[in-house]
Design a protein around this motif. Structure first.
Motif, mmCIF file in Angstrom:
data_model
loop_
_atom_site.group_PDB
_atom_site.id
_atom_site.type_symbol
_atom_site.label_atom_id
_atom_site.label_comp_id
_atom_site.label_asym_id
_atom_site.label_seq_id
_atom_site.Cartn_x
_atom_site.Cartn_y
_atom_site.Cartn_z
ATOM 1 N N LYS A 130 -8.650 5.529 -6.980
ATOM 2 C CA LYS A 130 -8.662 4.269 -7.728
ATOM 3 C C LYS A 130 -10.030 4.068 -8.369
ATOM 4 O O LYS A 130 -10.133 3.580 -9.492
ATOM 5 C CB LYS A 130 -8.327 3.096 -6.796
ATOM 6 C CG LYS A 130 -6.860 2.950 -6.471
ATOM 7 C CD LYS A 130 -6.504 1.604 -5.871
ATOM 8 C CE LYS A 130 -7.091 1.409 -4.507
ATOM 9 N NZ LYS A 130 -6.625 0.135 -3.879
ATOM 10 N N ALA A 158 0.435 4.754 -9.001
ATOM 11 C CA ALA A 158 0.402 6.034 -8.283
ATOM 12 C C ALA A 158 1.594 6.141 -7.331
ATOM 13 O O ALA A 158 2.215 7.203 -7.214
ATOM 14 C CB ALA A 158 -0.913 6.175 -7.513
ATOM 15 N N ALA A 159 1.913 5.047 -6.650
ATOM 16 C CA ALA A 159 3.064 5.048 -5.743
ATOM 17 C C ALA A 159 4.346 5.311 -6.525
ATOM 18 O O ALA A 159 5.209 6.091 -6.094
ATOM 19 C CB ALA A 159 3.151 3.716 -5.007
ATOM 20 N N GLN A 176 -4.183 2.604 -10.869
ATOM 21 C CA GLN A 176 -3.660 1.522 -10.058
ATOM 22 C C GLN A 176 -2.803 2.103 -8.934
ATOM 23 O O GLN A 176 -1.991 3.004 -9.165
ATOM 24 C CB GLN A 176 -2.818 0.572 -10.914
ATOM 25 C CG GLN A 176 -3.609 -0.161 -11.990
ATOM 26 C CD GLN A 176 -4.651 -1.093 -11.389
ATOM 27 O OE1 GLN A 176 -4.388 -1.794 -10.415
ATOM 28 N NE2 GLN A 176 -5.842 -1.091 -11.979
ATOM 29 N N GLU A 177 -2.971 1.577 -7.733
ATOM 30 C CA GLU A 177 -2.221 2.109 -6.590
ATOM 31 C C GLU A 177 -0.718 1.953 -6.789
ATOM 32 O O GLU A 177 0.064 2.837 -6.440
ATOM 33 C CB GLU A 177 -2.650 1.424 -5.302
ATOM 34 C CG GLU A 177 -1.996 2.007 -4.057
ATOM 35 C CD GLU A 177 -2.652 1.541 -2.765
ATOM 36 O OE1 GLU A 177 -2.140 1.884 -1.689
ATOM 37 O OE2 GLU A 177 -3.685 0.838 -2.841
ATOM 38 N N TYR A 178 -0.300 0.841 -7.359
ATOM 39 C CA TYR A 178 1.128 0.618 -7.596
ATOM 40 C C TYR A 178 1.694 1.711 -8.500
ATOM 41 O O TYR A 178 2.781 2.250 -8.247
ATOM 42 C CB TYR A 178 1.342 -0.759 -8.237
ATOM 43 C CG TYR A 178 2.737 -0.967 -8.772
ATOM 44 C CD1 TYR A 178 3.023 -0.782 -10.130
ATOM 45 C CD2 TYR A 178 3.779 -1.331 -7.934
ATOM 46 C CE1 TYR A 178 4.301 -0.966 -10.628
ATOM 47 C CE2 TYR A 178 5.065 -1.511 -8.417
ATOM 48 C CZ TYR A 178 5.324 -1.328 -9.762
ATOM 49 O OH TYR A 178 6.599 -1.498 -10.241
ATOM 50 N N PHE A 182 -3.881 8.438 3.055
ATOM 51 C CA PHE A 182 -3.601 7.643 1.867
ATOM 52 C C PHE A 182 -4.655 6.555 1.675
ATOM 53 O O PHE A 182 -5.104 6.306 0.551
ATOM 54 C CB PHE A 182 -2.214 6.999 1.966
ATOM 55 C CG PHE A 182 -1.094 7.876 1.465
ATOM 56 C CD1 PHE A 182 -1.125 8.408 0.185
ATOM 57 C CD2 PHE A 182 0.006 8.145 2.269
ATOM 58 C CE1 PHE A 182 -0.089 9.200 -0.290
ATOM 59 C CE2 PHE A 182 1.049 8.930 1.800
ATOM 60 C CZ PHE A 182 1.004 9.469 0.527
ATOM 61 N N MET A 205 -6.658 7.253 -1.653
ATOM 62 C CA MET A 205 -6.200 6.348 -2.701
ATOM 63 C C MET A 205 -7.356 5.476 -3.165
ATOM 64 O O MET A 205 -7.510 5.200 -4.360
ATOM 65 C CB MET A 205 -5.041 5.495 -2.183
ATOM 66 C CG MET A 205 -4.237 4.803 -3.288
ATOM 67 S SD MET A 205 -3.360 5.934 -4.385
ATOM 68 C CE MET A 205 -4.290 5.746 -5.910
ATOM 69 N N ARG A 206 -8.184 5.059 -2.244
ATOM 70 C CA ARG A 206 -9.376 4.281 -2.615
ATOM 71 C C ARG A 206 -10.287 5.120 -3.503
ATOM 72 O O ARG A 206 -10.838 4.630 -4.493
ATOM 73 C CB ARG A 206 -10.141 3.846 -1.362
ATOM 74 C CG ARG A 206 -9.456 2.747 -0.564
ATOM 75 C CD ARG A 206 -10.246 2.404 0.672
ATOM 76 N NE ARG A 206 -11.522 1.791 0.354
ATOM 77 C CZ ARG A 206 -12.485 1.538 1.243
ATOM 78 N NH1 ARG A 206 -12.299 1.874 2.516
ATOM 79 N NH2 ARG A 206 -13.601 0.964 0.875
ATOM 80 N N CYS A 244 -2.011 11.037 -9.298
ATOM 81 C CA CYS A 244 -2.807 10.040 -10.020
ATOM 82 C C CYS A 244 -3.050 10.448 -11.477
ATOM 83 O O CYS A 244 -3.137 9.595 -12.357
ATOM 84 C CB CYS A 244 -4.135 9.819 -9.303
ATOM 85 S SG CYS A 244 -3.973 9.028 -7.680
ATOM 86 N N PRO A 254 0.841 -1.204 0.000
ATOM 87 C CA PRO A 254 0.000 0.000 0.000
ATOM 88 C C PRO A 254 0.875 1.253 0.000
ATOM 89 O O PRO A 254 1.956 1.264 0.593
ATOM 90 C CB PRO A 254 -0.794 -0.135 1.301
ATOM 91 C CG PRO A 254 -0.829 -1.608 1.566
ATOM 92 C CD PRO A 254 0.493 -2.129 1.090
ATOM 93 N N ILE A 255 0.400 2.300 -0.633
ATOM 94 C CA ILE A 255 1.195 3.512 -0.777
ATOM 95 C C ILE A 255 1.572 4.107 0.584
ATOM 96 O O ILE A 255 2.670 4.660 0.749
ATOM 97 C CB ILE A 255 0.450 4.548 -1.654
ATOM 98 C CG1 ILE A 255 1.394 5.707 -2.021
ATOM 99 C CG2 ILE A 255 -0.815 5.024 -0.992
ATOM 100 C CD1 ILE A 255 0.798 6.655 -3.061
#
Length: 235
Positions: free
Chosen positions: A143, A153-154, A149-151, A135, A139-140, A204, A101-102
């Protein structure tokens, strides 16, 4: 550990004793050595001369070198060539992003920024909890709203200029906590969200323009890659 790291920890004789042919063994060792050298590759003068001024500035900044008095491109080129053997600062090297998770990936940054501003561990603990919650919530939201995708964005969040501005935001929040002598979650979260919500949205959307403007830098893309999905104000 990666296969490369495990191989490097063993002597060449061990590697060559495995069931490779001698030629395959030799090529395997060359591959390992080459990948190690690539990490610290020294650019050729010809490569430096082809760089744009923006790239030359970053080249010097990555090595912690100012270019006082540099006006023309030739000034930056001369400085960069003289510094081509200077290693990149650890803090400037690309971060390895994983699928955690970010908030977990940003946790060490939160701790680093907070500890640089205050010795009060309770402030840093509270800040971590609030940043984690931020976050997790937003982030939810992004998304879902932006189909990001969270990955990814991170990964974007650790690139320049997003990473630099993210650290500035965290620093401002810690300074607010110290100045106001408060750990109240409502106040701290409001202070964080005022700046971090649009920051994460731009991460994002891969829209660096506000970041470049804040840092006083130029040369960013004219618009975010996902500008078609962006609406004015909050999403």
């Amino acid at each position: 550990n990666s296969a490369r790291e495990r191989a490097l920890a063993r002597p060449p004789s061990y590697v060559c004793s495995m069931n490779f042919g001698r030629l395959l063994c030799f090529l395997f060792l060359l591959l390992i050595i080459g990948s190690c050298l690539a990490d610290d590759k020294i650019p050729a003068e010809a490569e430096i001369r082809k760089m744009k001024v923006k790239e030359l500035r970053k080249f010097l900044d990555d090595r912690g070198l100012p270019c006082d008095g540099c006006v023309e491109k030739a000034d930056f080129v001369k400085k960069a060539i003289a510094a081509k053997s200077t290693p990149i600062l650890d803090s400037k090297k690309p971060r390895v992003v994983n699928k955690d998770p970010i908030e977990k990936q940003w946790a060490p940054i939160v701790a680093e920024v907070c500890e640089a501003e205050t010795d009060n561990e309770s402030y840093c603990k509270q800040l971590k909890n609030i940043v984690d919650g931020f976050f997790f919530q937003y982030m939810r939201k992004y998304k879902r709203d932006l189909s990001v995708q969270e990955y990814h964005a991170a990964e974007v969040s650790f690139k320049h200029p997003y990473f630099a501005v993210g650290k500035i935001i965290l620093k401002e929040v810690v300074q607010f906590m110290v100045k106001e002598n408060t750990k109240k979650s409502e106040k701290v979260r409001a202070k964080l969200e005022a700046r971090a919500v649009p920051w994460l949205r731009d991460v994002c959307l891969e829209n660096p323009n506000p970041m470049f403007e804040e840092l006083g830098e130029t040369g960013g893309p004219s618009s975010g890659k996902r500008k078609g999905r962006r609406a004015g104000g909050e999403l």
